[in-house]
Every structure is written in C-alpha cells, then in structure tokens.
Design a protein around this motif. Structure first.
Motif, short mmCIF file in Angstrom:
data_model
loop_
_atom_site.label_atom_id
_atom_site.label_comp_id
_atom_site.label_asym_id
_atom_site.label_seq_id
_atom_site.Cartn_x
_atom_site.Cartn_y
_atom_site.Cartn_z
N THR A 36 -19.34 9.83 -14.32
CA THR A 36 -20.12 11.01 -15.66
C THR A 36 -19.04 10.14 -16.70
OG1 THR A 36 -17.51 11.59 -14.74
CG2 THR A 36 -20.04 12.02 -13.12
N LEU A 37 -19.87 10.94 -17.85
CA LEU A 37 -19.35 9.98 -19.18
C LEU A 37 -19.67 11.35 -19.95
CD1 LEU A 37 -18.38 7.96 -21.33
CD2 LEU A 37 -20.36 7.59 -21.41
N LEU A 38 -19.32 11.64 -20.88
CA LEU A 38 -19.39 12.97 -21.92
C LEU A 38 -19.28 12.40 -23.19
CD1 LEU A 38 -18.14 16.55 -21.83
CD2 LEU A 38 -17.78 14.76 -23.78
N ASP A 151 -24.15 15.39 -22.59
CA ASP A 151 -24.26 15.67 -23.90
C ASP A 151 -23.53 17.36 -24.00
OD1 ASP A 151 -24.23 16.50 -26.70
OD2 ASP A 151 -26.44 16.41 -26.59
N ALA A 152 -22.25 16.94 -25.24
CA ALA A 152 -21.70 18.81 -25.32
C ALA A 152 -21.21 18.40 -26.98
CB ALA A 152 -19.61 17.81 -24.62
N LEU A 164 -14.71 20.91 -20.25
CA LEU A 164 -15.70 19.27 -19.26
C LEU A 164 -15.34 18.16 -19.55
CD1 LEU A 164 -19.32 20.05 -20.64
CD2 LEU A 164 -18.21 20.27 -18.71
N ALA A 165 -14.34 17.79 -20.62
CA ALA A 165 -13.92 16.33 -20.81
C ALA A 165 -12.34 16.21 -19.38
CB ALA A 165 -13.09 16.19 -22.20
N SER A 166 -12.17 16.95 -19.18
CA SER A 166 -11.49 17.29 -17.88
C SER A 166 -11.73 16.85 -16.84
CB SER A 166 -10.25 18.29 -17.29
OG SER A 166 -11.15 19.21 -17.70
N VAL A 171 -15.12 9.83 -21.87
CA VAL A 171 -14.79 10.51 -23.25
C VAL A 171 -15.38 9.80 -23.91
CG1 VAL A 171 -14.78 12.51 -24.60
CG2 VAL A 171 -14.16 12.98 -22.24
N LEU A 172 -16.79 9.74 -24.36
CA LEU A 172 -16.90 8.84 -25.55
C LEU A 172 -17.34 9.52 -26.64
CD1 LEU A 172 -17.71 5.86 -26.31
CD2 LEU A 172 -19.88 5.95 -26.26
#
Length: 220
Positions: A36-38, A151-152, A164-166, A171-172
């Motif tokens: 999972t990547l934000l 997509d945040a 959401l990051a945690s 995270v990018l």
C-alpha cells in the motif's frame, strides 16, 4: 486521458521516467514490500494526482494487478484523468456493505489497473478517513491486488494525508520544480514523521529534460 503519458505515449521519455520510478520503488522495498502506497504533496497544484495516475499505469505493466484509490475526498481528479464515472466510489464503501464486499472498481482498458474513484464527497472527509472503517476498506482492497495506491490531499493543507499515512506501507511526496516552496516541503516531511509514516522518497516534477538524451529516445 491526455495527461496520462504512460497510456498515450508509452515510448516517451516521460513514460520511461515513470517506469524508472516504479523500479526504484521496487528496489527500495525489497526488505519491506510496498503493498500500500500513499502519494501526496506539500501543497495544491503540484501535480500529485497526474503523477500517481502515470505511476499506477507503469506499475500495472506485466502481471502485477494494481488498484488506484482516489482518497482525495475534497478535490478528487482521478475520474477526470481517466474519464470515468464518479457516481459511486470510495465514499460509498463506508455506508454500503455490498460496496464493501464488492468495491465499485472500474478497469482501465489495456492494463491490469482498476480505479476506485472518490464517489460523492462527504461533508467532513477527515472523519471518514480517521474511522476504523477506513482500515477495513484498505484491508479489503489489499486482498484484491498486488499493490494499492492512494491519492491523498496535500499534507500541509489538511489533515487527511496524515491520517492515512500511518496506515500504509509507504508514502511518496511529489515536489514540483519552480513551484514548491522549500519550507512547505520541510513542513510536509515533519508532519509525516510525526505520525510515524514511512517516507520512501520524493518525485521531482517539471525538471528540465536533458536534450542530449533526445536522440536515444527518438530512436526507440
């Protein structure tokens, strides 16, 4: 879909850059896989949604299945970028068990990519994203793909991205050359660190292209 260069012109230098980003992320996560990547930015107008759309297409090359989730419940744009309906999406999964069991995913032709648009916008997005239900939704989506991309909203502008990051593996951060302020980037990094997010790197957009490479790309 004109701005999704990985679909419209897959042999271009820009499309190749997104494939290079995909490979860099794969090597950066050998010991800790990025399921999972934000993707976020420090402020608005930095191109994070377009960058993520292109990265999603690049990651779906081959046999890898990818789900792209528009978790920007304030100014969603993935439905516009991919020319999709936004009647149903992520927000519906909070109130409908049927949508939770069978997410309203929309496939992108010619790829292993599916998009979950934002759906109708809630009055207070941060309340939804902070809810336990969001973790359940993320787990359900992760069962259906090799990689789930989120997509945040900009991390400095609102709290949504920090919430959401945690919850994701990494995270990018998207930075736009000539536009993003350095103090905003530092502020974004600080906010992500405060929630113990795993910042895997940054993407620099709008950087000058080395014209000496043009002949190589044009010969492909």
């Amino acid at each position: 879909m004109d701005s999704i260069i990985t679909l419209t012109d897959p042999t271009s230098p820009a499309a190749e850059a997104y494939r290079a980003l995909r490979i860099n992320l794969e090597f950066a996560s050998v010991d800790e896989p990025l399921r999972t990547l934000l993707v976020t930015s420090s402020g608005p107008g930095e191109g994070k949604s377009t960058a993520l759309a292109n990265l999603a297409v690049a990651m779906s090359d081959g046999d890898q299945t990818v789900i792209l989730v528009d978790a920007d419940l304030r100014r969603p744009s993935q439905h516009e970028l991919f020319d999709l309906s936004n009647e149903r999406g992520l927000s519906d999964m909070f109130r409908s068990e049927s949508d939770l069991d069978e997410p309203p995913l929309q496939p992108i032709s010619g790829s292993h990519l599916q998009v979950l648009t934002s759906g109708p916008l809630p009055p207070i997005p941060s309340q939804l994203l902070a809810a336990q239900k969001m973790e359940e939704i993320m787990a359900r989506l992760a069962e259906q793909a090799n990689v789930v991309l989120f997509d945040a909203p900009p991390v400095v502008a609102v709290t949504d991205a920090s919430l959401l990051a945690s919850k994701v593996d990494g995270v990018l951060l998207v930075v736009r050359a000539g536009n993003t302020r350095r103090d905003h980037v530092r502020a974004a990094k600080d906010r992500l660190e405060k929630v113990n997010a795993r910042l895997v790197g940054a993407v620099l957009l709008n950087a000058p292209f080395d014209t000496s490479l043009g002949r190589y790309y044009s010969s492909q």
